[in-house]
Design an enzyme around this catalytic site. Structure first.
Site, short mmCIF file in Angstrom:
data_model
loop_
_atom_site.label_atom_id
_atom_site.label_comp_id
_atom_site.label_asym_id
_atom_site.label_seq_id
_atom_site.Cartn_x
_atom_site.Cartn_y
_atom_site.Cartn_z
N ALA A 9 0.60 -1.05 0.02
CA ALA A 9 -0.06 -0.02 0.05
C ALA A 9 0.95 1.32 -0.06
O ALA A 9 0.58 2.19 0.38
CB ALA A 9 -0.79 0.02 1.30
N GLY A 136 1.17 -8.08 -16.31
CA GLY A 136 2.22 -9.19 -16.54
C GLY A 136 1.73 -10.45 -17.11
O GLY A 136 0.56 -10.78 -17.02
N HIS A 360 -46.30 15.63 12.56
CA HIS A 360 -45.69 16.72 11.67
C HIS A 360 -45.19 17.81 12.44
O HIS A 360 -45.58 18.15 13.35
CB HIS A 360 -46.48 16.80 10.45
CG HIS A 360 -48.24 17.03 10.90
ND1 HIS A 360 -49.07 16.35 10.11
CD2 HIS A 360 -48.76 17.78 12.15
CE1 HIS A 360 -50.25 16.90 10.77
NE2 HIS A 360 -50.10 17.57 11.96
N ASN A 374 -49.94 11.49 21.97
CA ASN A 374 -49.99 12.11 20.76
C ASN A 374 -49.67 13.43 20.75
O ASN A 374 -49.83 14.23 21.74
CB ASN A 374 -51.59 12.23 20.21
CG ASN A 374 -51.80 12.73 18.83
OD1 ASN A 374 -51.57 12.17 17.81
ND2 ASN A 374 -52.01 14.01 18.63
#
Length: 455
Positions: A9, A136, A360, A374
């Site tokens: 790497a 190769g 919402h 709620n």
């Protein structure tokens, strides 16, 4: 048989035209090198040795782990020279050599390759290509035995016609490797020490070179530029899409779907277009995910529905709960069974009980919400005082009116109600109505302002 893995790497990757080391460029949300390390770990080696050079500090910083040994290659003098830098740390019977820019290699392919290794036989991964330019070439004798690898720049015209290419991935008996590396020469067109030259040495020493091939040529495809990187990305995503479809997932369009992590799925899952799954995601049976959603580090229990354009991060959605459209669930959010989170709702570190509803235009942060409660539109928990976070606790069967500000810390107990437009700063007892707003006043004779006209 014990195993050491060496991952090369150190390359600069100049064609990437990037300050980021090539091996750190991402595929599916993980660096190319990260993918290779992940595959290496699944082989249970005694050591994983990562040879680094260009951008070494960045590679160490991003991928440092207890099971990784980083080895420095100060000068990039070829693949053989790179492997030689790791030699002093190798202790196992077999050495597997991988590449940090070849991220799609399958563990099953490597397992087949390793089975080919004996004290007198090494394993070489080759690939058949329509266009082997740059690879190769695998040179075989008249009995089809491998006798050498010739790099493309050193190949004759006859050798360039060979379509079997070298992937660079090989597994060798450690007892021979040190000797072969010590005999390498840089007398070639590149002036480098080629690891591939050990193949001819092995043959001359009487060893057999056994070959394996990947099921898919893209497994061994590297990325030297952004175009190749994008090709790896798309192939990875299609591979993951096929895996999920085989497990029982319906994808509306496999070409418009991304996995960027570890995903487990149940049966009869439906995923619409442009969905991104990041990190560790668990999706149980009968889940439906709408279009344009991001699901990150989250669990979706059986029957969950996530509607369009929602962002779910670090959340747990209970059975048959639903969220969206345009919902945002931030880390620590929990939806109980059959809980509902609607459009333009944001939760952060909030726990909704079974059947709770937040329809919402709401923000709930650091909140505990009881079953069947709620919460009206426009409600927010004021959880931050500028220095510390505070908790809001709502009991079961609470009703919060629209446009409420719940100033934490505050408790609203079981069955309580708050009036619309209230700013709740004190606890509300069970079954009582909390009203916290100015009384309405109507002004007689009031006149609207008149716009001033200019001459």
């Amino acid at each position: 048989m014990s195993l050491d893995i060496v991952i090369l790497a150190a390359g600069q990757g100049t064609r990437m035209r990037s300050a980021l080391p090539k091996v750190l460029h991402p595929v599916a949300g993980n660096s190319m090198l990260g993918h290779v390390i992940h595959s290496a770990r699944q082989l249970s080696p005694v050591g994983i040795h990562v040879v680094i050079g260009h951008g070494a500090d960045a590679v160490r910083e991003q991928l440092a782990a207890d099971d990784l040994n980083f080895v420095m290659q100060d000068k990039q003098l070829g693949t053989g020279h790179a492997v030689a830098q790791a030699l002093p740390a190798l202790t196992a019977e077999t050495v597997l050599i991988l590449y940090g820019d070849v991220p799609l290699i399958e563990v099953e392919t490597l397992q087949r390759l390793l089975k080919r290794v004996t004290p007198e036989q090494l394993g070489l991964l080759t690939v058949k290509l329509d266009d082997p330019t740059g690879y190769g070439r695998i040179v075989r004798d008249d009995q089809h035995r491998v006798c050498a690898i010739v790099e493309h720049k050193d190949a004759t015209d006859a050798q360039k016609a060979i379509t079997e290419g070298n992937t660079g991935i090989l597994a060798v008996p450690a007892s021979h490797l040190q000797d072969w590396l010590g005999r390498l020469s840089n007398n070639n067109a590149q002036g480098e020490y080629y690891l591939t030259d050990v193949i001819a040495m092995a043959v001359n020493d009487g060893l057999v070179v056994a070959t394996e091939q990947p099921h898919d040529a893209m497994e061994v495809q590297g990325a030297n530029d952004r175009k190749q990187l994008s090709e790896l990305e798309r192939h990875y995503q299609l591979r993951e899409a096929r895996r999920l479809m085989a497990a029982g997932v319906t994808l509306r369009d496999p070409s418009r779907f991304d996995v960027r992590g570890e995903v487990s799925v149940g049966r009869d899952v439906l995923i619409d277009i442009n969905v991104i799954l990041e990190g560790k995601v668990i999706i149980e049976d009968d889940v439906v995910i709408g279009p344009n959603c991001v699901i990150k580090d989250s669990t979706l229990r059986k029957g969950v529905v996530v509607k369009a354009n929602s962002h779910i991060d670090g959340a747990l959605l209970g059975e048959c709960s639903d969220a969206g459209p345009f919902a945002r669930l931030r880390p620590g959010s929990v939806l109980g069974a059959k809980a509902h989170v609607g459009n333009f709702v944001e939760l952060k570190n909030a726990n909704l009980g079974e059947g709770a509803k937040v329809g919402h235009l709401t923000y709930l942060g650091d909140a505990e919400v009881g079953a069947r409660t709620n919460i009206g539109a426009g409600t927010i928990t004021c959880n931050y005082d500028g220095a510390n976070k505070h908790k809001t606790t709502l009991g079961a069967d609470v009703f919060i009116g629209s446009n409420n500000s719940l100033v934490a810390p505050v408790d609203i107990l079981d069955g309580a109600t708050t009036a619309a437009g209230s700013t709740i700063t004190q606890n509300v007892p069970a079954e009582q109505l909390g009203v916290a707003r100015a009384r309405q006043r109507n002004i007689e004779g009031w006149k609207r302002p008149v716009k001033i006209t200019k001459d």
